[in-house]
Design a protein around this motif. Sequence first.
Motif, PDB file in Angstrom:
ATOM      1  N   GLN A   1      -5.970   8.035   1.197  1.00 21.24           N
ATOM      2  CA  GLN A   1      -6.827   7.483   0.143  1.00 21.24           C
ATOM      3  C   GLN A   1      -8.264   7.974   0.259  1.00 21.24           C
ATOM      4  OE1 GLN A   1      -4.964   5.732   2.222  1.00 21.24           O
ATOM      5  NE2 GLN A   1      -3.647   4.279   1.124  1.00 21.24           N
TER       6      GLN A   1
ATOM      7  N   SER B   1      -5.364   0.197  -2.422  1.00 21.09           N
ATOM      8  CA  SER B   1      -5.706   1.596  -2.684  1.00 21.09           C
ATOM      9  C   SER B   1      -6.244   1.778  -4.096  1.00 21.09           C
ATOM     10  CB  SER B   1      -4.469   2.479  -2.510  1.00 21.09           C
ATOM     11  OG  SER B   1      -3.955   2.391  -1.203  1.00 21.09           O
TER      12      SER B   1
ATOM     13  N   TYR C   1      -6.475  10.502  -4.184  1.00 22.43           N
ATOM     14  CA  TYR C   1      -5.949  10.855  -2.869  1.00 22.43           C
ATOM     15  C   TYR C   1      -6.342  12.286  -2.520  1.00 22.43           C
ATOM     16  CZ  TYR C   1      -2.963   6.713  -3.235  1.00 22.43           C
ATOM     17  OH  TYR C   1      -2.510   5.429  -3.360  1.00 22.43           O
TER      18      TYR C   1
ATOM     19  N   ILE D   1     -10.771   2.737  -2.277  1.00 24.56           N
ATOM     20  CA  ILE D   1     -10.143   1.440  -2.022  1.00 24.56           C
ATOM     21  C   ILE D   1     -10.704   0.409  -2.991  1.00 24.56           C
ATOM     22  CG2 ILE D   1      -9.515   1.686   0.407  1.00 24.56           C
ATOM     23  CD1 ILE D   1     -12.153   0.200   1.060  1.00 24.56           C
TER      24      ILE D   1
ATOM     25  N   LEU E   1      -6.151   3.054   6.549  1.00 21.91           N
ATOM     26  CA  LEU E   1      -6.572   1.720   6.132  1.00 21.91           C
ATOM     27  C   LEU E   1      -6.367   0.693   7.240  1.00 21.91           C
ATOM     28  CD1 LEU E   1      -5.462   1.588   2.396  1.00 21.91           C
ATOM     29  CD2 LEU E   1      -7.599   2.375   3.406  1.00 21.91           C
TER      30      LEU E   1
ATOM     31  N   LEU F   1       0.857  -1.179   0.000  1.00 18.39           N
ATOM     32  CA  LEU F   1       0.000   0.000   0.000  1.00 18.39           C
ATOM     33  C   LEU F   1       0.896   1.232   0.000  1.00 18.39           C
ATOM     34  CD1 LEU F   1      -2.216  -1.824   2.427  1.00 18.39           C
ATOM     35  CD2 LEU F   1      -3.234  -0.640   0.497  1.00 18.39           C
TER      36      LEU F   1
ATOM     37  N   GLY G   1      -2.316   7.708   5.145  1.00 16.26           N
ATOM     38  CA  GLY G   1      -3.263   6.852   4.422  1.00 16.26           C
ATOM     39  C   GLY G   1      -3.182   5.413   4.869  1.00 16.26           C
ATOM     40  N   ASP G   2      -1.958   4.900   5.090  1.00 16.49           N
ATOM     41  CA  ASP G   2      -1.811   3.528   5.586  1.00 16.49           C
ATOM     42  C   ASP G   2      -2.413   3.393   6.976  1.00 16.49           C
ATOM     43  OD1 ASP G   2      -0.577   3.005   3.225  1.00 16.49           O
ATOM     44  OD2 ASP G   2       1.337   2.379   4.059  1.00 16.49           O
TER      45      ASP G   2
END
Length: 570
Positions: A431, A490, A494, A434, A533, A425, A529-530
């Motif tokens: 993000q 992803s 963004y 997804i 998620l 990712l 972003g990670d």
Amino acid sequence: MNGKKITMVAAVLLFVAASAGTEQIFAQSGGVGEGSSIMALELSVNAEKIRAQDRFISDDLFEGRYPGLRGGELAAKYIATQFALDGLKPAGDDGTYLQQVNFVGMKAKPEETTFSLVPEDASPAKGNSVLLKFGDDFVVSNQTLTPVTTIDAPIVFVGYGATAPEYSWDDFAGVDVKGKVILCIVGDPPSDDPKFFAGKALTYYGRWTYKFEQAARQGAVGALIIHRTDLASYGWNVVQNSNSGEKTFLRDDANPRLKAASWIQLDVARKLFAMSGLDLDKEFEAAGKRGFHAVELPVRLKATVTSTVRPFQSPNVVGMLPGENLSKGTKDQAVLFTAHYDHLGFVPGVPGDNIYNGAADNGTGVAMILEMARAWAQSGIKVPHSVIFAAVTAEEQGLLGSEYLGQHPPVPAAQIALDINFDMLLPIGVQQEINVNGAQRTTFFPEVQATAKRFGLAIVPDPRPEAGSYYRSDHFSLSRVGIPAFSVDSGTLYEGHDRAWGVAQEKDFNDNHYHSFSDNFDPTWDFHGDAKLARFGIDLGWQVINASHTVEWNKGDEFEPARKLGEAAQ
């Protein structure tokens, strides 16, 4: 609540939101997160901790994390130590976090490996033998794990090499291939009908792994897959590069194996059909239609495959928070989080950077599950059903570590409600989209959709269904034993950027850094972003272990029979 307390809570939430970037923190307050403890757990996920883990796991110290070598062993021990520090219970072998897997590496020796196409009747009309060149014309692996094997057997053209009862299709009907070599086309029979081999999308029947497996199950000693770029979705160079080095196999796999699991160039196949008095294009067309019948060609394969054999061990790393149900003696409804920690190692003697550090692939996924494990274990929340974290080995060798995990899970496979996998990712921002390809195949998809909406994430379809991406990451290994499973990937949109920017970033990575020495940690990466998620995965997991019913495959799905078989065996 008095005004002073409200102000304090608001300040805390604003601090967390600020440190998490522009994520939809407050949008998460509904649904399962409502109430605080799980909300606090999700908000405790820290983007900077993910950054630190990725930086370390992709350091040169780990030498590219190749299975069975020093770097891979160090990485496994590091992950196990992190699980222990977090307070997870060991779920590997003998009270440890390490689930040791026995492998055998096989590398064909090009100078001692020969393939010849020999006409049964070497008449002028049929032509003489054709000697093929390793790498340019064919590649091969000996799955029987012996140093030398030989073949002298007739070749049988079996179309696409598929036995698919749900589509009333069997390319092996009416033919005996025991002791013979099958010749087949890469991919699925052509279709625009979603109800017939999934239309444009690739099914598992089209994957090369299936074709080798089915050939062995049918008793063949070898298989020749005909490569064609448009059908494979990648060029011959990918086949050549992926099969010219060491190929790894599970040592203790009891399934049938081939002496020669091979690919051949399209032009080689054309010569082979011409030697048999047949036209390749016409045979391809016939193989894609109902009524096709396999045919034994008047040509034999004479082959010698000489290989370097390397037995070794490499572990999966498995830790868990046992559910309260286990102490009560009731069945589990566990959630499993997976990510592969292995990569491609290093190349001795190459000047400059010679290490495949794999910072994105898959340092990101490892860092995410390490942070998820830390946050969950340190939350102090009592879980009704087990929460399992597994960093698996040998993904780059063909999903082998996860295959072994699926065959030897820490709780029965039928008691694992869902696997959520994280693989590569890119940490380039927050993000807004997804891809959860495979989730729609399960009864849990409505919950996934609702959760994605709360997190401000639009669900986008697989951009290349014809490439069969569902069958190319570790969740697939769990699916094969019946566990509902999918990866979180992803999209290309963004926060703060248009779609063209996201597409360009993805293209740049795939063109210039994927499986390259340059997949190194970048200090400018944005891990918010990670982190988002990771929170999304935790939220889904919480729903799974608190649901009144376990997750199942949708009726008629290709993995439903394996699930039912496992449930019946309990």
